[in-house]
Design a protein around this motif. Structure first.
Motif, PDB file in Angstrom:
ATOM      1  N   ILE A 278      25.086 -32.445 -14.454  1.00  0.00           N
ATOM      2  CA  ILE A 278      26.419 -32.857 -14.882  1.00  0.00           C
ATOM      3  C   ILE A 278      27.263 -33.283 -13.683  1.00  0.00           C
ATOM      4  O   ILE A 278      28.058 -34.222 -13.764  1.00  0.00           O
ATOM      5  N   GLY A 279      27.076 -32.605 -12.551  1.00  0.00           N
ATOM      6  CA  GLY A 279      27.776 -33.016 -11.346  1.00  0.00           C
ATOM      7  C   GLY A 279      27.402 -34.438 -10.943  1.00  0.00           C
ATOM      8  O   GLY A 279      28.256 -35.232 -10.541  1.00  0.00           O
ATOM      9  N   GLY A 280      26.112 -34.785 -11.074  1.00  0.00           N
ATOM     10  CA  GLY A 280      25.674 -36.142 -10.774  1.00  0.00           C
ATOM     11  C   GLY A 280      26.306 -37.157 -11.713  1.00  0.00           C
ATOM     12  O   GLY A 280      26.749 -38.233 -11.285  1.00  0.00           O
ATOM     13  N   LEU A 281      26.366 -36.829 -13.013  1.00  0.00           N
ATOM     14  CA  LEU A 281      27.017 -37.723 -13.974  1.00  0.00           C
ATOM     15  C   LEU A 281      28.489 -37.903 -13.651  1.00  0.00           C
ATOM     16  O   LEU A 281      29.038 -39.007 -13.744  1.00  0.00           O
ATOM     17  N   GLY A 346      39.980 -33.585 -13.563  1.00  0.00           N
ATOM     18  CA  GLY A 346      39.893 -34.790 -12.735  1.00  0.00           C
ATOM     19  C   GLY A 346      39.445 -36.001 -13.527  1.00  0.00           C
ATOM     20  O   GLY A 346      40.065 -37.078 -13.450  1.00  0.00           O
ATOM     21  N   LEU A 347      38.376 -35.859 -14.297  1.00  0.00           N
ATOM     22  CA  LEU A 347      37.884 -36.987 -15.096  1.00  0.00           C
ATOM     23  C   LEU A 347      38.882 -37.368 -16.186  1.00  0.00           C
ATOM     24  O   LEU A 347      39.022 -38.557 -16.520  1.00  0.00           O
ATOM     25  N   ALA A 348      39.574 -36.377 -16.743  1.00  0.00           N
ATOM     26  CA  ALA A 348      40.591 -36.670 -17.755  1.00  0.00           C
ATOM     27  C   ALA A 348      41.736 -37.486 -17.143  1.00  0.00           C
ATOM     28  O   ALA A 348      42.255 -38.415 -17.780  1.00  0.00           O
ATOM     29  N   ALA A 485      34.152 -39.262 -21.841  1.00  0.00           N
ATOM     30  CA  ALA A 485      32.945 -38.650 -22.399  1.00  0.00           C
ATOM     31  C   ALA A 485      32.315 -37.667 -21.423  1.00  0.00           C
ATOM     32  O   ALA A 485      31.881 -36.571 -21.803  1.00  0.00           O
ATOM     33  N   VAL A 486      32.264 -38.031 -20.137  1.00  0.00           N
ATOM     34  CA  VAL A 486      31.695 -37.124 -19.132  1.00  0.00           C
ATOM     35  C   VAL A 486      32.603 -35.915 -18.940  1.00  0.00           C
ATOM     36  O   VAL A 486      32.123 -34.795 -18.707  1.00  0.00           O
TER      37      VAL A 486
END
Length: 517
Positions: A278-281, A346-348, A485-486
């Protein structure tokens, strides 16, 4: 009385192996690469005009560099371990300078693309050596300080890139952004040769996974080529389909080969850990959004809004300057609340900022863009630190170097796919919305770069502008969906009770960024 050999050597080269001198030497090369990472985006419109590039060729000027870097990072670290990090660092700096000069002199789009790929490979050769040399030179107690300075140099170079690029393009032409690497490289090579002490892994048994390197390179290149060319060929074209299927088959073969290799480029057992996968994604999605947005915001500001290069660089400064403080903030959050929440937030933030940019128009006030820029940069910084902690922290100690290389590879691959996918979406959207306009193929290709064909009437020109904006907004929406999504995956699947200190997270982030071994 004859002095001992060590005394003679010390007298001849009094700075050889000196920690501060070594830090300066590796920082010079890092500054050169960091500056080049962001300076090119400002120069893209000038390159397109000068070389009469197609939209696909303009994309490949970015993609070739990113692919060369992504494919060779892990190999670059292995070469340094085997043949000497000082030697590989100097070779990488020299190759980077020569390829930079060639880019400015070659005079054709095809030549620029080819030498950009060589430039990326050169960067992959020198970057992993920078932290490896610092590890071999500084004591454990002072290594964190050295890495902090190293990271600051990289951040300053990245932040300065758009402004420096804008000034150089406006005064000396786009070629100057590559020529400037030559004097930096010459000084770096001489200084590094004098002050850096050679360092190797201490064993001659380091082996190369040649099949893995070849298969990964072919698979990634085919995948990105299919996405980029789909803008010209179309998704239903057999060439696009054939490339996609072939690339996926090669990548599947890569997985099979790695599973049976005694010295794999990337041990597949690492993916059993959710944090690693998941870290890679997250890292890939992070730079998928960042590089895709940066590529098109530069075209939007320079071509559609018509601002000059220096002004565009200043307007884009929040995207890079905020990263100087975002990573330390992310490190503190990861150390206190863990990578799962930090990564999700962060992704949000990245997704929200991309959503806000879908309202950007030709007359949008700058402050309405600056706020999403800051939000995007902050989200990228939080995700980067949380992703590093998840990837490197999930790997066994003896595979920490491989984990760092994987992180750096996902970073570059995400960036390459980001610009490719964004370009495909923008091109398709602009073509659809401008279908009723009297545009030939060349004019339609220019419109996908934000260039409204000259001679259009007011209403027609406005419709052309709206067509490009529609495509750009759709691309921003795609980026928001991917990062959202991630973020959802990270929030629901990532579980890791262990936490590292803020200093450890910063170290993991910086080491992973260059695939240090």
């Amino acid at each position: 009385m004859t002095s001992p050999p060590s005394s003679v050597a010390q007298r001849r080269t009094p700075l050889r192996g000196h920690p501060i001198a070594t830090l300066v030497a590796v920082s010079l090369g890092l500054f050169m690469v960091g500056l080049d990472a962001t300076v090119v985006s400002i120069a893209n419109p000038a390159i397109a005009t000068s070389l009469n590039t197609s939209f696909v060729q303009l994309q490949w000027i970015t993609h070739a560099y990113l692919l060369g870097l992504a494919v060779c990072l892990i190999l670059g670290g292995t070469l340094g371990d085997r043949f000497g990090r000082r030697r590989m660092y100097i070779v990488g700096v020299a190759a980077f300078a020569v390829s930079s000069i060639a880019i400015g002199l070659v005079g054709s789009a095809t030549g620029v693309i080819a030498f950009r790929a060589i430039q990326g490979i050169s960067a992959a050769l020198l970057m992993p050596q920078t932290l490896s040399l610092l590890r071999a030179t500084f004591s454990r107690e002072k290594f964190g300080m050295a890495v902090g300075i190293w990271g600051g140099v990289s951040s300053v170079a990245i932040a300065a890139g758009p402004i420096v690029g804008g000034a150089l393009v406006a005064t000396l032409g786009w070629e100057s952004i590559f020529f400037i690497n030559a004097p930096i490289a010459v000084f770096t090579i001489v200084f590094a040769a004098l002050v850096i002490r050679e360092s190797v892994a201490g064993t001659s048994s380091v082996r190369f996974d040649v099949p893995g390197v070849i298969l990964l390179a072919l698979g990634l290149a085919g995948l990105v080529l299919a996405i980029v060319q789909s803008e010209d060929w179309g998704w239903n074209d057999m060439r696009t389909i054939g490339l996609l299927v072939g690339a996926l088959c090669v990548l599947a073969l890569f997985v099979l080969v790695e599973g049976r290799s005694s010295h794999p480029l990337l041990p597949l057992t690492l993916f059993r850990e959710r944090g690693f996968s998941i870290g890679g994604l997250a890292v890939a999605a992070n730079f998928f959004a960042l590089l895709g947005v940066t590529f098109f915001l530069s075209l939007f500001l320079l071509n559609l809004r018509g601002v000059d290069g220096v002004t565009a660089g200043v307007m884009l400064l929040p995207l890079s300057a905020v990263s100087i403080i975002a990573s330390p903030i992310g490190a503190i959050l990861v150390s206190r609340i863990g990578p799962r929440i930090t990564m999700t937030v962060g992704l949000a933030l990245v997704a929200v900022s991309l959503g806000a940019l879908t309202f950007t128009g030709v007359d949008t006030p700058y402050v309405a863009m600056a706020v999403p820029f800051v939000t995007l940069a902050l989200g990228v910084g939080l995700t980067m630190t949380a992703g590093a902690d998840s990837i490197v922290g999930s790997a066994p100690v003896h595979l920490a170097g491989v984990a760092g290389g994987f992180q750096a590879t996902m970073l570059q691959l995400g960036g390459a796919l980001g610009t490719a996918v964004f370009a495909a979406v923008v091109g398709a959207g602009a073509a659809r919305e401008s279908a009723d306009l009297p545009l030939d193929h060349a004019q339609a290709d220019a419109l996908a770069q934000g260039i409204v064909p000259p001679g259009m009437s007011g209403a027609t020109a406005e419709a052309a502008q709206d067509a490009f904006l529609a495509g750009m907004h759709e691309a921003m929406l795609v980026g928001a969906i991917v990062t959202g999504a991630v973020a959802l995956l990270a929030g629901t699947l990532l579980r890791r009770p262990g936490r590292h200190s803020a200093d450890e997270v910063v170290l993991e982030t910086l080491e992973g960024a260059v695939g240090a071994r």
